[in-house]
Design an enzyme around this catalytic site. Structure first.
Site, PDB file in Angstrom:
ATOM      1  N   SER A  50       0.819  -1.205   0.000  1.00  0.00           N
ATOM      2  CA  SER A  50       0.000   0.000   0.000  1.00  0.00           C
ATOM      3  C   SER A  50       0.854   1.257   0.000  1.00  0.00           C
ATOM      4  CB  SER A  50      -0.922  -0.009   1.224  1.00  0.00           C
ATOM      5  OG  SER A  50      -1.618   1.208   1.349  1.00  0.00           O
ATOM      6  N   GLU A  78       5.488   2.673  14.312  1.00  0.00           N
ATOM      7  CA  GLU A  78       6.643   1.831  13.977  1.00  0.00           C
ATOM      8  C   GLU A  78       6.299   0.850  12.858  1.00  0.00           C
ATOM      9  OE1 GLU A  78       9.726  -1.392  16.007  1.00  0.00           O
ATOM     10  OE2 GLU A  78       8.473  -0.129  17.291  1.00  0.00           O
ATOM     11  N   ASN A 130      -1.785   2.792  20.318  1.00  0.00           N
ATOM     12  CA  ASN A 130      -1.687   1.409  19.859  1.00  0.00           C
ATOM     13  C   ASN A 130      -2.865   0.561  20.318  1.00  0.00           C
ATOM     14  OD1 ASN A 130       0.963   0.714  18.339  1.00  0.00           O
ATOM     15  ND2 ASN A 130       1.623   2.122  19.951  1.00  0.00           N
ATOM     16  N   ARG A 133      -5.759   0.164  17.968  1.00  0.00           N
ATOM     17  CA  ARG A 133      -5.639  -0.707  16.807  1.00  0.00           C
ATOM     18  C   ARG A 133      -6.445  -1.987  17.008  1.00  0.00           C
ATOM     19  NH1 ARG A 133      -1.670   0.827  13.436  1.00  0.00           N
ATOM     20  NH2 ARG A 133      -1.719  -1.224  12.452  1.00  0.00           N
TER      21      ARG A 133
END
Length: 324
Positions: A50, A78, A130, A133
């Site tokens: 992508s 990251e 995070n 997610r």
């Protein structure tokens, strides 16, 4: 989970501001305290494709590196940084066919939101970002919750402390609070509020069922990260002292056996173990064997036999008494 509630109004405002600019990839460094080191191969490959087709569409969150002048520490992003690596094909061990699907070149710079925040706020912001997610494995999720607990309780740890060691130290504190909640009511209330914001899990359950995941040996930790076995199955295997039993459980778990099946194997093994122990002791209790012992050892053995006799008598009385 409300991001603003977890960050607090001050940090939420800072995180929404900062300076946006492109930063060379080689000037970006993952944070040493960053717990997430597991990146799904298929997901990373898809992201790499992508990025080569459309570029990086979401800013990385970074801050000026506290030790390396001119460099930046990655707070969140990251995974995008890794997927944008020109050498990602070699890192993922891609076949020639897979490499052909990567497409064009990748930019040498990545879009970054540069924030000026301290270590505590960096860890908290990283954890919250995070946890938003959807593809976190159980180990990574426990790791980020651990960072938030450390921050909420104001626990200081030595620089370079491993994640396993941090989990041990935080675990001891949480178990102490659970056993004596009235001794630190403010901390208990802080934990309740934090996990209420996180949702779906109490801090007590986190201490008992999730923190131990971070202390698993690498073999089991990797299996949980890769989705090859459930966390509870890995913990059950880790608790077994018998190496033969551990190997059998590991084989079954990696073959897809559920926790219920593994538990049955453990129960069966323990039943066989005590029968074998009883047979072995019975074979050693002959008069001749006891006569060969020196007086002090014989005295200790006889004392143990008396204790065993009392215990068995007590069990017999309990079983015979209908009121107990």
């Amino acid at each position: 989970m409300a991001r603003e509630d977890l960050l607090g109004s001050g940090l939420a405002q800072v995180a929404a501001q900062g300076t946006v600019r492109a930063v060379r990839r080689d000037l970006l460094i993952p944070a040493a305290w960053q717990p997430r080191r597991s990146f799904d191969r298929a997901g990373l490959l898809a992201l790499a494709r992508s990025i080569r087709a459309e570029g990086v569409r979401q800013n990385l969150l970074v801050r000026p590196h506290p030790q390396r002048s001119g460099h930046y520490e990655i707070i969140a992003g990251e995974r995008r940084w890794r997927a944008a690596d020109p050498g990602v094909a070699a890192q993922l061990g891609l076949s020639e066919e897979e490499q052909a699907t990567l497409g064009g070149e990748v930019s040498a710079s990545l879009p970054c939101l540069i924030l000026n925040i301290d270590d505590v706020d960096a860890r908290r912001l990283s954890a919250v970002e995070n946890l938003q997610r959807e593809n976190l494995d159980p180990v990574d999720e426990a790791s980020y919750r651990l960072l938030l607990v450390q921050d909420a309780l104001g626990l200081q740890v030595r620089e370079g402390t491993s994640l396993s060691r941090l989990a041990q130290e935080v675990g001891r504190r949480l178990h102490a609070l659970r056993n004596a909640p009235d001794s630190a009511r403010d901390e208990v209330e802080t934990l309740r509020r934090l996990f209420g914001q996180l949702g779906t899990l109490s801090w007590e359950s986190f201490a008992t069922n999730h923190l131990p995941l971070l202390q698993l040996p690498d073999e089991l930790l990797g299996a949980v990260r890769d989705g090859k076995m459930a966390g509870r199955s890995a913990l059950l295997i880790h608790r077994q002292d018998d190496e033969v039993l551990r190997a059998e459980l590991l084989k079954r778990a990696l073959g897809g056996a559920p926790l219920k099946e593994l538990t049955r194997v453990v129960d069966l093994h323990q039943g066989q173990a005590w029968r074998g122990l009883a047979a072995d002791v019975r074979g050693r209790l002959g008069v001749r064997q006891l006569d060969r012992l020196d007086p002090r050892r014989r005295e200790r053995v006889v004392a143990l036999l008396r204790r065993l006799q009392r215990e068995l008598d007590t069990q017999g009385e309990t079983a015979a008494d209908p009121h107990l």
